[in-house]
Design an enzyme around this catalytic site. Sequence first.
Site, PDB file in Angstrom:
ATOM      1  N   GLU A  13       0.860  -1.181   0.000  1.00 53.03           N
ATOM      2  CA  GLU A  13       0.000   0.000   0.000  1.00 53.03           C
ATOM      3  C   GLU A  13       0.896   1.230   0.000  1.00 53.03           C
ATOM      4  O   GLU A  13       2.113   1.105  -0.157  1.00 53.03           O
ATOM      5  CB  GLU A  13      -0.957  -0.042   1.189  1.00 53.03           C
ATOM      6  CG  GLU A  13      -1.861  -1.277   1.121  1.00 53.03           C
ATOM      7  CD  GLU A  13      -3.105  -1.193   1.969  1.00 53.03           C
ATOM      8  OE1 GLU A  13      -3.579  -0.087   2.225  1.00 53.03           O
ATOM      9  OE2 GLU A  13      -3.600  -2.252   2.369  1.00 53.03           O
ATOM     10  N   HIS A 128      -8.026  10.620   2.711  1.00 50.26           N
ATOM     11  CA  HIS A 128      -7.614   9.551   1.795  1.00 50.26           C
ATOM     12  C   HIS A 128      -7.688  10.085   0.367  1.00 50.26           C
ATOM     13  O   HIS A 128      -8.684  10.706  -0.009  1.00 50.26           O
ATOM     14  CB  HIS A 128      -8.524   8.329   1.954  1.00 50.26           C
ATOM     15  CG  HIS A 128      -7.940   7.091   1.345  1.00 50.26           C
ATOM     16  ND1 HIS A 128      -7.874   6.910  -0.010  1.00 50.26           N
ATOM     17  CD2 HIS A 128      -7.378   5.996   1.906  1.00 50.26           C
ATOM     18  CE1 HIS A 128      -7.287   5.744  -0.252  1.00 50.26           C
ATOM     19  NE2 HIS A 128      -6.977   5.167   0.897  1.00 50.26           N
ATOM     20  N   ARG A 169      -0.156   9.312   1.873  1.00 44.64           N
ATOM     21  CA  ARG A 169      -1.497   9.816   1.550  1.00 44.64           C
ATOM     22  C   ARG A 169      -1.594  11.335   1.438  1.00 44.64           C
ATOM     23  O   ARG A 169      -2.245  11.849   0.527  1.00 44.64           O
ATOM     24  CB  ARG A 169      -2.476   9.342   2.624  1.00 44.64           C
ATOM     25  CG  ARG A 169      -2.723   7.881   2.513  1.00 44.64           C
ATOM     26  CD  ARG A 169      -3.651   7.367   3.556  1.00 44.64           C
ATOM     27  NE  ARG A 169      -3.830   5.951   3.285  1.00 44.64           N
ATOM     28  CZ  ARG A 169      -4.475   5.117   4.063  1.00 44.64           C
ATOM     29  NH1 ARG A 169      -5.019   5.536   5.170  1.00 44.64           N
ATOM     30  NH2 ARG A 169      -4.593   3.851   3.731  1.00 44.64           N
ATOM     31  N   HIS A 230     -10.728  10.406   6.096  1.00 40.61           N
ATOM     32  CA  HIS A 230     -10.639   8.960   6.225  1.00 40.61           C
ATOM     33  C   HIS A 230     -10.248   8.495   7.623  1.00 40.61           C
ATOM     34  O   HIS A 230     -10.795   7.515   8.118  1.00 40.61           O
ATOM     35  CB  HIS A 230      -9.620   8.427   5.213  1.00 40.61           C
ATOM     36  CG  HIS A 230      -9.509   6.942   5.204  1.00 40.61           C
ATOM     37  ND1 HIS A 230     -10.584   6.126   4.976  1.00 40.61           N
ATOM     38  CD2 HIS A 230      -8.448   6.127   5.419  1.00 40.61           C
ATOM     39  CE1 HIS A 230     -10.189   4.852   5.041  1.00 40.61           C
ATOM     40  NE2 HIS A 230      -8.910   4.827   5.315  1.00 40.61           N
ATOM     41  N   ARG A 265      -0.935   8.556   9.509  1.00 39.80           N
ATOM     42  CA  ARG A 265      -0.989   7.087   9.556  1.00 39.80           C
ATOM     43  C   ARG A 265      -0.632   6.472   8.203  1.00 39.80           C
ATOM     44  O   ARG A 265      -1.087   6.935   7.159  1.00 39.80           O
ATOM     45  CB  ARG A 265      -2.402   6.649   9.928  1.00 39.80           C
ATOM     46  CG  ARG A 265      -2.578   5.142   9.951  1.00 39.80           C
ATOM     47  CD  ARG A 265      -4.011   4.788  10.253  1.00 39.80           C
ATOM     48  NE  ARG A 265      -4.858   4.968   9.106  1.00 39.80           N
ATOM     49  CZ  ARG A 265      -5.471   3.985   8.448  1.00 39.80           C
ATOM     50  NH1 ARG A 265      -5.315   2.736   8.832  1.00 39.80           N
ATOM     51  NH2 ARG A 265      -6.241   4.241   7.422  1.00 39.80           N
ATOM     52  N   LEU A 271      -4.600  -1.200  12.653  1.00 42.92           N
ATOM     53  CA  LEU A 271      -4.641  -2.450  13.423  1.00 42.92           C
ATOM     54  C   LEU A 271      -3.764  -2.357  14.656  1.00 42.92           C
ATOM     55  O   LEU A 271      -4.056  -2.949  15.689  1.00 42.92           O
ATOM     56  CB  LEU A 271      -4.195  -3.622  12.543  1.00 42.92           C
ATOM     57  CG  LEU A 271      -5.067  -3.894  11.335  1.00 42.92           C
ATOM     58  CD1 LEU A 271      -4.597  -5.149  10.622  1.00 42.92           C
ATOM     59  CD2 LEU A 271      -6.516  -4.039  11.743  1.00 42.92           C
TER      60      LEU A 271
END
Length: 303
Positions: A13, A128, A169, A230, A265, A271
């Site tokens: 990602e 996002h 991002r 997001h 982030r 998680l």
Amino acid sequence: DKNPDGSLKYTKEGAHSQPRICFHEDITGKEITTTLQTRVKELPNVEIREYTVMTDILVENGICTGILAKNAAGDILKLHAKDTVLATGGIGGLYKHSTNFPSLTGDGLDVAKKHGVRLEHLDYVQIHPTSLYSKKPGRSFLISESARGEGAVLLNGKGERFVDELLPRDVVTQAIEKEMEKEGSDHVWLSFKAVPEETIRNHFPHIYEECLKEGYDITKEPAPVVPAQHYFMGGIYVDHFSETTMDHLYAVGETSCNGVHGKNRLASNSLLESLVFAERAAGKIAGREDEEYESNYDAACCG
Ligand SMILES: Cc1cc2nc3c(=O)[nH]c(=O)nc-3n(C[C@H](O)[C@H](O)[C@H](O)COP(=O)(O)OP(=O)(O)OC[C@H]3O[C@@H](n4cnc5c(N)ncnc54)[C@H](O)[C@@H]3O)c2cc1C
């Protein structure tokens, strides 16, 4: 998802230089949530109250002793507890365009602020870069970063690339916004031309279907995308055991700020904030805060 030999599959990602993310099709979160809910329902000591909203915390002599809640019938409930954990999620419901559910309005933060519990970095809000552009109201559909990780590229109105799609991002979002401003457009395009059709159908079946519902067949044409709120990196300040500045009050997940994300982030790191810190809070509540536990934690998280 797994390889034919049974080993875990990994994907890339944003800001990842190598595949390191476990996933389930393009609905990893749903898979985790469904499994967790099933396990929780099996526990004999857990009572689940649906359609019940936490409206405040109960505080005695500066210590949290439970919550006030309202059920579907409008009854006000006083729920007493030795320890209380706020896990009320992010703040996307406060925004016009967000990938979060509209019900996520930062209730935990509101209650914490009212009682003088420390909050941290409320301005750390992540946008996002790629939600599916739609004129329909409601939650914006997220086109996961792993689509770009697998080779999908961003194009402007002239069909030209204008950014390295795997930058973090905020950088990609800024590039999209700049491009939209330059072109006077309310979206850019995401092209899956370089992604094999088989990958689109197997790895991104839900993205494929959602785009199709909007009228775009991504195996043949690009889909319009726009940045949307997001993730919330700030929140209720917590320590390494997810404890807030009020005794017996914990906060875990997106409503908390434990600092692991800094100001931005990276994909899939929620998680860490939700599962790892929830486990640590549970450990402390259960009295597992012994030396071995602490040193394992330091080795795993702080080393
Ligand atoms: C579309 C999308 C894709 C994502 N993909 C990824 C990904 O691939 N990898 C990753 O790591 N992260 C991902 N994230 C982020 C991740 O899903 C969230 O950060 C994570 O779910 C937060 O978990 P949580 O338990 O803190 O909050 P949530 O899962 O939001 O749960 C909060 C719960 O609290 C309830 N609630 C709120 N207020 C109250 C109240 N007053 N009373 C009672 N209940 C209340 C809400 O209804 C909700 O059920 C994604 C997020 C979105 C929106």
